[in-house]
Write a protein that holds these residues in place. Structure first.
Motif, PDB file in Angstrom:
ATOM      1  N   CYS A  55       0.820  -1.216   0.000  1.00  0.00           N
ATOM      2  CA  CYS A  55       0.000   0.000   0.000  1.00  0.00           C
ATOM      3  C   CYS A  55       0.851   1.262   0.000  1.00  0.00           C
ATOM      4  O   CYS A  55       0.537   2.234  -0.698  1.00  0.00           O
ATOM      5  CB  CYS A  55      -0.942   0.007   1.206  1.00  0.00           C
ATOM      6  N   ALA A  56       1.944   1.251   0.771  1.00  0.00           N
ATOM      7  CA  ALA A  56       2.819   2.428   0.838  1.00  0.00           C
ATOM      8  C   ALA A  56       3.448   2.704  -0.521  1.00  0.00           C
ATOM      9  O   ALA A  56       3.486   3.856  -0.984  1.00  0.00           O
ATOM     10  CB  ALA A  56       3.901   2.208   1.891  1.00  0.00           C
ATOM     11  N   VAL A  57       3.943   1.646  -1.180  1.00  0.00           N
ATOM     12  CA  VAL A  57       4.574   1.813  -2.499  1.00  0.00           C
ATOM     13  C   VAL A  57       3.532   2.248  -3.531  1.00  0.00           C
ATOM     14  O   VAL A  57       3.781   3.134  -4.353  1.00  0.00           O
ATOM     15  CB  VAL A  57       5.267   0.511  -2.939  1.00  0.00           C
ATOM     16  N   ALA A  58       2.341   1.627  -3.487  1.00  0.00           N
ATOM     17  CA  ALA A  58       1.291   1.983  -4.445  1.00  0.00           C
ATOM     18  C   ALA A  58       0.845   3.429  -4.267  1.00  0.00           C
ATOM     19  O   ALA A  58       0.644   4.151  -5.252  1.00  0.00           O
ATOM     20  CB  ALA A  58       0.098   1.035  -4.279  1.00  0.00           C
ATOM     21  N   ALA A 112       3.560   5.708  -5.584  1.00  0.00           N
ATOM     22  CA  ALA A 112       3.584   5.662  -7.049  1.00  0.00           C
ATOM     23  C   ALA A 112       2.431   6.457  -7.645  1.00  0.00           C
ATOM     24  O   ALA A 112       2.599   7.151  -8.655  1.00  0.00           O
ATOM     25  CB  ALA A 112       3.532   4.209  -7.515  1.00  0.00           C
ATOM     26  N   LEU A 113       1.261   6.364  -7.029  1.00  0.00           N
ATOM     27  CA  LEU A 113       0.116   7.136  -7.517  1.00  0.00           C
ATOM     28  C   LEU A 113       0.369   8.634  -7.416  1.00  0.00           C
ATOM     29  O   LEU A 113       0.003   9.399  -8.317  1.00  0.00           O
ATOM     30  CB  LEU A 113      -1.141   6.761  -6.731  1.00  0.00           C
ATOM     31  N   MET A 114       1.009   9.068  -6.334  1.00  0.00           N
ATOM     32  CA  MET A 114       1.328  10.481  -6.170  1.00  0.00           C
ATOM     33  C   MET A 114       2.340  10.941  -7.228  1.00  0.00           C
ATOM     34  O   MET A 114       2.189  11.994  -7.850  1.00  0.00           O
ATOM     35  CB  MET A 114       1.881  10.742  -4.763  1.00  0.00           C
ATOM     36  N   LEU A 115       3.363  10.116  -7.442  1.00  0.00           N
ATOM     37  CA  LEU A 115       4.406  10.455  -8.415  1.00  0.00           C
ATOM     38  C   LEU A 115       3.887  10.436  -9.855  1.00  0.00           C
ATOM     39  O   LEU A 115       4.327  11.219 -10.694  1.00  0.00           O
ATOM     40  CB  LEU A 115       5.586   9.493  -8.276  1.00  0.00           C
ATOM     41  N   ALA A 143       0.714  10.886 -10.854  1.00  0.00           N
ATOM     42  CA  ALA A 143      -0.579  11.559 -11.029  1.00  0.00           C
ATOM     43  C   ALA A 143      -0.634  12.357 -12.334  1.00  0.00           C
ATOM     44  O   ALA A 143      -1.603  12.234 -13.106  1.00  0.00           O
ATOM     45  CB  ALA A 143      -0.862  12.468  -9.832  1.00  0.00           C
ATOM     46  N   LEU A 144       0.395  13.170 -12.604  1.00  0.00           N
ATOM     47  CA  LEU A 144       0.398  13.976 -13.833  1.00  0.00           C
ATOM     48  C   LEU A 144       0.520  13.103 -15.074  1.00  0.00           C
ATOM     49  O   LEU A 144      -0.264  13.280 -16.022  1.00  0.00           O
ATOM     50  CB  LEU A 144       1.522  15.010 -13.781  1.00  0.00           C
ATOM     51  N   PRO A 145       1.475  12.153 -15.136  1.00  0.00           N
ATOM     52  CA  PRO A 145       1.531  11.272 -16.305  1.00  0.00           C
ATOM     53  C   PRO A 145       0.225  10.519 -16.544  1.00  0.00           C
ATOM     54  O   PRO A 145      -0.210  10.368 -17.689  1.00  0.00           O
ATOM     55  CB  PRO A 145       2.669  10.301 -15.968  1.00  0.00           C
ATOM     56  N   MET A 146      -0.427  10.079 -15.463  1.00  0.00           N
ATOM     57  CA  MET A 146      -1.691   9.359 -15.622  1.00  0.00           C
ATOM     58  C   MET A 146      -2.782  10.277 -16.167  1.00  0.00           C
ATOM     59  O   MET A 146      -3.618   9.854 -16.967  1.00  0.00           O
ATOM     60  CB  MET A 146      -2.118   8.738 -14.289  1.00  0.00           C
ATOM     61  N   MET A 147      -2.756  11.531 -15.762  1.00  0.00           N
ATOM     62  CA  MET A 147      -3.724  12.495 -16.287  1.00  0.00           C
ATOM     63  C   MET A 147      -3.501  12.693 -17.789  1.00  0.00           C
ATOM     64  O   MET A 147      -4.459  12.730 -18.576  1.00  0.00           O
ATOM     65  CB  MET A 147      -3.591  13.831 -15.553  1.00  0.00           C
ATOM     66  N   LEU A 148      -2.234  12.795 -18.196  1.00  0.00           N
ATOM     67  CA  LEU A 148      -1.913  12.975 -19.615  1.00  0.00           C
ATOM     68  C   LEU A 148      -2.279  11.735 -20.431  1.00  0.00           C
ATOM     69  O   LEU A 148      -2.784  11.853 -21.550  1.00  0.00           O
ATOM     70  CB  LEU A 148      -0.415  13.279 -19.772  1.00  0.00           C
ATOM     71  N   ILE A 149      -2.040  10.550 -19.868  1.00  0.00           N
ATOM     72  CA  ILE A 149      -2.421   9.315 -20.553  1.00  0.00           C
ATOM     73  C   ILE A 149      -3.931   9.257 -20.720  1.00  0.00           C
ATOM     74  O   ILE A 149      -4.448   8.892 -21.781  1.00  0.00           O
ATOM     75  CB  ILE A 149      -1.917   8.077 -19.777  1.00  0.00           C
ATOM     76  N   SER A 166       4.623  -0.631 -23.183  1.00  0.00           N
ATOM     77  CA  SER A 166       5.288   0.077 -22.085  1.00  0.00           C
ATOM     78  C   SER A 166       4.677  -0.283 -20.732  1.00  0.00           C
ATOM     79  O   SER A 166       5.234   0.075 -19.687  1.00  0.00           O
ATOM     80  CB  SER A 166       5.172   1.587 -22.298  1.00  0.00           C
ATOM     81  N   ARG A 167       3.527  -0.955 -20.761  1.00  0.00           N
ATOM     82  CA  ARG A 167       2.771  -1.356 -19.570  1.00  0.00           C
ATOM     83  C   ARG A 167       2.190  -0.163 -18.812  1.00  0.00           C
ATOM     84  O   ARG A 167       1.777  -0.288 -17.662  1.00  0.00           O
ATOM     85  CB  ARG A 167       3.631  -2.232 -18.660  1.00  0.00           C
ATOM     86  N   LEU A 168       2.157   0.997 -19.465  1.00  0.00           N
ATOM     87  CA  LEU A 168       1.559   2.173 -18.844  1.00  0.00           C
ATOM     88  C   LEU A 168       0.051   2.010 -18.688  1.00  0.00           C
ATOM     89  O   LEU A 168      -0.568   2.681 -17.846  1.00  0.00           O
ATOM     90  CB  LEU A 168       1.867   3.423 -19.668  1.00  0.00           C
ATOM     91  N   ASP A 169      -0.546   1.118 -19.474  1.00  0.00           N
ATOM     92  CA  ASP A 169      -1.987   0.901 -19.355  1.00  0.00           C
ATOM     93  C   ASP A 169      -2.357   0.302 -17.998  1.00  0.00           C
ATOM     94  O   ASP A 169      -3.509   0.367 -17.574  1.00  0.00           O
ATOM     95  CB  ASP A 169      -2.491  -0.005 -20.486  1.00  0.00           C
ATOM     96  N   GLU A 170      -1.360  -0.256 -17.303  1.00  0.00           N
ATOM     97  CA  GLU A 170      -1.621  -0.928 -16.031  1.00  0.00           C
ATOM     98  C   GLU A 170      -1.478  -0.007 -14.809  1.00  0.00           C
ATOM     99  O   GLU A 170      -1.706  -0.451 -13.678  1.00  0.00           O
ATOM    100  CB  GLU A 170      -0.696  -2.140 -15.891  1.00  0.00           C
ATOM    101  N   LEU A 171      -1.126   1.239 -15.009  1.00  0.00           N
ATOM    102  CA  LEU A 171      -0.956   2.151 -13.879  1.00  0.00           C
ATOM    103  C   LEU A 171      -2.193   2.259 -12.976  1.00  0.00           C
ATOM    104  O   LEU A 171      -2.049   2.322 -11.747  1.00  0.00           O
ATOM    105  CB  LEU A 171      -0.540   3.542 -14.375  1.00  0.00           C
ATOM    106  N   PRO A 172      -3.417   2.273 -13.534  1.00  0.00           N
ATOM    107  CA  PRO A 172      -4.584   2.349 -12.637  1.00  0.00           C
ATOM    108  C   PRO A 172      -4.717   1.148 -11.695  1.00  0.00           C
ATOM    109  O   PRO A 172      -5.460   1.229 -10.707  1.00  0.00           O
ATOM    110  CB  PRO A 172      -5.770   2.412 -13.613  1.00  0.00           C
ATOM    111  N   GLU A 173      -3.997   0.067 -11.967  1.00  0.00           N
ATOM    112  CA  GLU A 173      -4.048  -1.093 -11.076  1.00  0.00           C
ATOM    113  C   GLU A 173      -3.436  -0.788  -9.708  1.00  0.00           C
ATOM    114  O   GLU A 173      -3.632  -1.553  -8.757  1.00  0.00           O
ATOM    115  CB  GLU A 173      -3.348  -2.285 -11.720  1.00  0.00           C
ATOM    116  N   LEU A 174      -2.718   0.321  -9.602  1.00  0.00           N
ATOM    117  CA  LEU A 174      -2.224   0.746  -8.292  1.00  0.00           C
ATOM    118  C   LEU A 174      -3.396   0.958  -7.337  1.00  0.00           C
ATOM    119  O   LEU A 174      -3.283   0.720  -6.133  1.00  0.00           O
ATOM    120  CB  LEU A 174      -1.393   2.028  -8.428  1.00  0.00           C
ATOM    121  N   TRP A 175      -4.534   1.403  -7.894  1.00  0.00           N
ATOM    122  CA  TRP A 175      -5.742   1.561  -7.086  1.00  0.00           C
ATOM    123  C   TRP A 175      -6.239   0.206  -6.597  1.00  0.00           C
ATOM    124  O   TRP A 175      -6.721   0.078  -5.475  1.00  0.00           O
ATOM    125  CB  TRP A 175      -6.823   2.282  -7.894  1.00  0.00           C
ATOM    126  N   ASN A 176      -6.118  -0.825  -7.448  1.00  0.00           N
ATOM    127  CA  ASN A 176      -6.497  -2.180  -7.036  1.00  0.00           C
ATOM    128  C   ASN A 176      -5.645  -2.665  -5.865  1.00  0.00           C
ATOM    129  O   ASN A 176      -6.119  -3.422  -5.006  1.00  0.00           O
ATOM    130  CB  ASN A 176      -6.356  -3.169  -8.197  1.00  0.00           C
TER     131      ASN A 176
END
Length: 197
Positions: A8-11, A14-17, A19-25, A86-96
């Motif tokens: 949870c701490a790492v996820a 990572a979500l904080m770091l 956040a901007l790239p995920m918004m752009l994606i 690039s596996r960037l599609d999997e970034l929202p899995e941090l929420w999982n």
């Protein structure tokens, strides 16, 4: 293996770091593929319990004259292929991970019918939380057959631990940079131990 607190701490970090790239994606998905931005699908997690996997959408909903979806290749534009490679599609899995559905490392979550068809191996595979990355993903991933992936997943379940999780996490970005390559040594070890059923 890494505990829930570490996951949870790492996820969260990572979500904080990211956040901007995920918004752009998300904006890119909206521009090239339209809505919805996120892809949601029912997968099987720890103990055989179902959960909703969340990813960035990478395919269009293009259908033929009969209303049937076209093959994946025909529905995946260049941007979608880039997200997957690039596996960037999997970034929202941090929420999982934060929800407790997944872990950073573990077998990739599969569809309910796939797990059911695996029988005892499916139950063994589901004895740990599924992960964003796993042993099969750093040992060949798309170059492997389903049987080879299963053998590696079962090997992970048997030998899981903090050391193996860290090894997989280190090798995941290396794989993304260097490209996929079959790890024949690990594959032979998985098959030698009977981890294919």
């Amino acid at each position: 293996m890494m505990g829930r607190g570490v996951n949870c701490a790492v996820a969260f970090a990572a979500l904080m770091l990211m956040a901007l790239p995920m918004m752009l994606i998300g904006l890119a998905v909206l521009a090239f593929l339209g809505r919805p931005i996120l892809f949601r699908q029912r997968r099987i997690g720890l103990g055989g319990r179902a959960f909703e996997l969340v990813k960035f959408r990478s395919m269009r909903d293009t259908r033929d004259a009969a209303g049937q979806p076209l093959p994946d290749e025909a529905r995946t534009p260049a941007m979608g292929r880039l997200l997957r490679q690039s596996r960037l599609d999997e970034l929202p899995e941090l929420w999982n991970i934060l929800r407790g559905d997944m872990a950073l490392v573990g077998p990739r979550p599969l569809l309910p019918p796939t797990i059911a068809a695996l029988g005892r191996a499916g139950a063994t595979r589901s004895s740990v939380r599924p992960g964003i990355t796993g042993l099969a993903q750093v040992s060949g991933n798309t170059l492997l057959s389903m049987e080879e992936k299963l053998a590696l997943d079962l090997l992970y379940v048997q030998q899981r631990g903090m050391g193996l999780d860290l090894w997989i996490m280190v090798h995941t970005p290396l794989m993304m940079i260097r490209g996929e390559k079959i790890d024949s040594v690990l594959l032979e070890k998985a098959h030698a131990g009977g981890h294919n059923r």
